[in-house]
Design a protein around this motif. Sequence first.
Motif, PDB file in Angstrom:
ATOM      1  N   ILE A 172       0.810  -1.225   0.000  1.00  0.00           N
ATOM      2  CA  ILE A 172       0.000   0.000   0.000  1.00  0.00           C
ATOM      3  C   ILE A 172       0.841   1.273   0.000  1.00  0.00           C
ATOM      4  CG2 ILE A 172      -1.889  -1.193   1.171  1.00  0.00           C
ATOM      5  CD1 ILE A 172      -1.073   0.192   3.750  1.00  0.00           C
ATOM      6  N   GLY A 173       2.136   1.158   0.340  1.00  0.00           N
ATOM      7  CA  GLY A 173       2.988   2.344   0.335  1.00  0.00           C
ATOM      8  C   GLY A 173       2.531   3.371   1.358  1.00  0.00           C
ATOM      9  N   SER A 174       2.576   4.638   0.956  1.00  0.00           N
ATOM     10  CA  SER A 174       2.226   5.716   1.880  1.00  0.00           C
ATOM     11  C   SER A 174       0.729   5.991   1.931  1.00  0.00           C
ATOM     12  CB  SER A 174       2.967   7.005   1.479  1.00  0.00           C
ATOM     13  OG  SER A 174       2.606   7.380   0.162  1.00  0.00           O
ATOM     14  N   GLN A 175      -0.046   5.359   1.046  1.00  0.00           N
ATOM     15  CA  GLN A 175      -1.489   5.585   1.013  1.00  0.00           C
ATOM     16  C   GLN A 175      -2.211   4.251   1.041  1.00  0.00           C
ATOM     17  OE1 GLN A 175      -1.948   7.974  -2.598  1.00  0.00           O
ATOM     18  NE2 GLN A 175      -2.335   9.778  -1.331  1.00  0.00           N
ATOM     19  N   ASN A 176      -3.275   4.189   1.867  1.00  0.00           N
ATOM     20  CA  ASN A 176      -4.053   2.954   1.892  1.00  0.00           C
ATOM     21  C   ASN A 176      -5.045   2.942   0.732  1.00  0.00           C
ATOM     22  OD1 ASN A 176      -6.374   4.457   2.651  1.00  0.00           O
ATOM     23  ND2 ASN A 176      -5.851   4.255   4.823  1.00  0.00           N
ATOM     24  N   LEU A 177      -5.766   1.839   0.613  1.00  0.00           N
ATOM     25  CA  LEU A 177      -6.660   1.657  -0.529  1.00  0.00           C
ATOM     26  C   LEU A 177      -7.753   2.722  -0.566  1.00  0.00           C
ATOM     27  CD1 LEU A 177      -7.256  -0.184  -2.936  1.00  0.00           C
ATOM     28  CD2 LEU A 177      -8.714  -1.558  -1.445  1.00  0.00           C
ATOM     29  N   MET A 178      -8.269   3.116   0.567  1.00  0.00           N
ATOM     30  CA  MET A 178      -9.327   4.125   0.608  1.00  0.00           C
ATOM     31  C   MET A 178      -8.822   5.469   0.106  1.00  0.00           C
ATOM     32  SD  MET A 178     -12.473   4.370   1.169  1.00  0.00           S
ATOM     33  CE  MET A 178     -13.594   5.762   1.038  1.00  0.00           C
TER      34      MET A 178
END
Length: 358
Positions: free
Chosen positions: A60-66
Amino acid sequence: MAAATSKQRLALAICDFLSSSLTDGTLSADDKDSIDVAINCIAESFKVDPADKTAVNAAIGSQNLMQIYGVYEKLKSTTAAKSSASSSSTSSKLPTDEEKARAEDLKAQGNKAMTSKDYANAIELYSQALSLYPGNAIFLSNRAAAYSAARDHESARADAEAAVTADPKYTKGWSRLGLARFALGDARGSMEAYRQGIEYEGSGGSDAMKKGFETAKRRVEEVEAEERDSGNPLSRGASANVNVNPGAGASSGGMPDLSSLAGMFGGNGGGNGGMPDLSSIMNNPMFANMAQSLMSNPEMMQNLMSNPRLREMADRFSQGGGMPDMSALMNDPNIAEMARNMMGGGGRGGPPGSGGQQ
């Protein structure tokens, strides 16, 4: 451990989203059992471990799926406005010279990672280059090569298809598309990709592109041969009846039982039976007809002598190995087909199943 594929990373991101929905108040405690079952099913199907924090963070890196989906919704809402923008406005959104230079540097680093067989790092570096210069055919093609090396052939195919769409003249994209399709079992699609690459290369295409085309073509021919053989009764061991006593000919059952011809060669099916009684063989009208067909059709004789099974039989016989097992030999569909042609199939006796030679 092999690097996670794009789909595995997405599966981990979905599992993370579901888990987070239980802790951020989106879902109630009553939903926990259902969510746990969903997470376990996804994890098992995609062979991922949602409890592996390192793998989840990498996915997900620095951002989640939402958060990622929120960006998508914003982009979607402005699609109509962007599509009607002027060409000058569109050109202003192209990467700057500085972004292009940075993307080229990332591509060079990705190439070094490929040389070191660090495919996961190469994929990441090419992805960063594409984030600065989206739709670049070279970057897409290079990432396709990295995905193929990492055995993520579905991702390789997607990138290669995007590369040839962006720039059909960049022929490495066609080559990498051919490789990805072949690895996925799409031999016909692979052959078509290489054919397109040869056309865009011109002058008959490069040796590498032609070799890829020929490899895919051979596989297509093998598949077609297998499909034909699967519909051949002889290849499935089917047989009909025949009386092989001299002068008897075939019965009304259609094609003769070719395995019983072994009795004519040494009396016991070959092997240790010694030389056959040639005079008895040629007194049999069926064999006389076969000999006549061979003498009047040079092409049939050439095909007969080029059959590797028959050549092997002749070599073994000439070296004192005795007559072969004719029953096993006649199970070869190619030899059975030649025998059918020589004994009246498609000729005076009609095709197999129409009564045969009487």
